[in-house]
Design an enzyme around this catalytic site. Structure first.
Site, mmCIF file in Angstrom:
data_model
loop_
_atom_site.group_PDB
_atom_site.id
_atom_site.type_symbol
_atom_site.label_atom_id
_atom_site.label_comp_id
_atom_site.label_asym_id
_atom_site.label_seq_id
_atom_site.Cartn_x
_atom_site.Cartn_y
_atom_site.Cartn_z
ATOM 1 N N LYS A 80 72.497 12.066 50.377
ATOM 2 C CA LYS A 80 73.308 10.957 49.864
ATOM 3 C C LYS A 80 74.246 11.437 48.754
ATOM 4 C CE LYS A 80 69.679 8.372 48.961
ATOM 5 N NZ LYS A 80 68.628 9.247 49.568
ATOM 6 N N THR A 81 73.732 12.254 47.845
ATOM 7 C CA THR A 81 74.581 12.772 46.773
ATOM 8 C C THR A 81 75.669 13.678 47.324
ATOM 9 O OG1 THR A 81 72.733 12.650 45.196
ATOM 10 C CG2 THR A 81 74.599 14.064 44.604
ATOM 11 N N ASP A 125 73.581 6.853 41.408
ATOM 12 C CA ASP A 125 72.357 7.173 42.139
ATOM 13 C C ASP A 125 71.261 6.174 41.755
ATOM 14 O OD1 ASP A 125 70.731 8.522 43.882
ATOM 15 O OD2 ASP A 125 70.296 10.182 42.511
ATOM 16 N N THR A 174 67.130 4.636 47.494
ATOM 17 C CA THR A 174 65.998 4.939 48.365
ATOM 18 C C THR A 174 65.233 3.678 48.726
ATOM 19 O OG1 THR A 174 64.643 5.395 46.396
ATOM 20 C CG2 THR A 174 65.727 7.268 47.445
ATOM 21 N N ARG A 233 66.440 18.931 51.950
ATOM 22 C CA ARG A 233 66.046 19.435 50.633
ATOM 23 C C ARG A 233 64.756 20.241 50.724
ATOM 24 N NH1 ARG A 233 65.945 14.953 46.519
ATOM 25 N NH2 ARG A 233 68.125 15.547 46.168
#
Length: 360
Positions: A80-81, A125, A174, A233
């Site tokens: 997302k980032t 975020d 999230t 990640r």
């Protein structure tokens, strides 16, 4: 226990120490920055979201206006980032980055908005954790590109309207269900991030290995991808641990035997379960006969916080078909018994799930 009732701090702290947690660990942001793709063409996975976002950005470019506000939702570690930074890069604009918990007061948000230039991208975020006063100010900023700054206190307080240049807000969450309706409705585009397939993770690992100059062969790449829980990640984190092992105990090349030996050292088994995952399953099966058992009791049995078990371990165990959540408590499935090398009891309390893992 409802997700919204959990205290994020204990779960996050424990997640920082878990090798297979999708939450970014301390000091990991710098490495992630080096591995982030710069354009949508370089971004691997999420084909539906990429296509939709490409249309949104291209249309805005042709009309010469900032694109609609963008909301990206999904589990941590899926990009997302990275997508938020790509939005700014594709528009050739600056990006300002903050987080929901950092915006405690309306003044914090007003200060950030007043420093934006026309067309800039503001990335928030964990936007579901923004304080209510700041959220209410954000409504007006998103719709009318202005904020009302209150000067003074009490009867003498004065509201001064402050015009801000048109900008694009990119929010990441999230927990999309934790967003208020008014905030969610103000986003023109919502992208739902999905877990990656093993093939997509192999592409991520190939790119990361090239950037980090890691000699990872195709078989080793496939093995790391298979154990990465569908999360880039985690795949990149395991890749770095494999590199450490290969440099110290091998010839520097991450072949399949080296990858398997490295992941064994770091307690990552063939299905992508780590020590805590196996401890949860072991307690559920051996101590409680497969369940049902409450999450608090299960957490005490493994010496962890309930929030850690519920937010770090359970999502993957449920997706992998090893644990079921029922109204009576947590239940081990047939796959859990099989993975632990045990036979289910004559009258198991669990659901008999014998299909393969989602990521096989």
């Amino acid at each position: 226990m409802h997700d919204d009732d959990l205290d994020d701090a204990p779960a996050t702290a424990a997640a920082d120490e878990a090798p297979l947690s999708a939450v970014a660990q301390h000091g990991e942001r710098e490495v992630e920055t080096a591995l982030r793709p710069r354009t949508l063409a370089d971004f691997v996975g999420q084909p539906r979201v990429r296509e939709q976002l490409q249309l949104v950005l291209e249309s805005a470019r042709r009309r010469g206006v900032p694109p609609d506000h963008v909301l990206l939702s999904g589990p941590p570690g899926l990009g997302k980032t990275s997508l938020a930074m790509i939005v700014a890069s594709e528009l050739d604009r600056a990006i300002r980055i903050t987080s929901g918990p950092a915006l405690e007061k309306a003044g914090d948000l007003a200060a950030m908005l007043s420093n934006l230039a026309e067309g800039d991208v503001l990335f928030i975020d964990e936007i579901h954790r923004i304080a209510r006063p700041a959220e209410e100010m954000l409504y007006l900023a998103m719709e009318d590109f202005r904020v009302d700054v209150v000067v003074g206190k009490g009867p003498g307080a004065t509201s001064i309207p402050l015009e801000i240049p048109p900008f694009t807000l990119v929010g990441a969450t999230t927990r999309s269900g934790a967003l208020t309706g008014p905030l969610r409705d103000r986003f023109g585009f919502t992208g739902q991030m999905e877990f990656y397939s093993s093939g997509e993770l192999e592409q991520v690992l190939a790119r990361s290995a090239a950037i980090l100059d890691i000699a990872l062969d195709a078989e080793g790449r496939a093995e790391v991808a298979r154990r990465s829980r569908g999360t880039p990640r985690i795949a990149n984190r395991l890749l770095r641990r494999v590199r450490d092992y290969a440099e110290v105990r091998a010839d520097g090349r991450a072949t399949l035997p080296v990858v398997r030996a490295a992941l064994e050292v770091y307690d990552v088994d063939e299905l992508g379960l780590d020590r805590l995952d196996r401890a949860v399953l072991g307690a559920l099966v051996r101590s409680f006969g497969g369940g049902p058992v409450g999450v608090s009791t299960l957490a005490v049995a493994v010496g962890e916080e309930p929030g850690t078990v519920e937010e770090v371990c359970e999502p993957y165990l449920v997706r992998a078909g090893m644990l079921a959540r029922t109204p009576r408590g947590r239940v081990a499935t047939g796959l859990a018994w099989e993975h632990l090398g045990l036979g289910p009891p004559a009258e198991p309390g669990g659901v008999d799930v014998t299909s393969a893992s989602l990521f096989d």
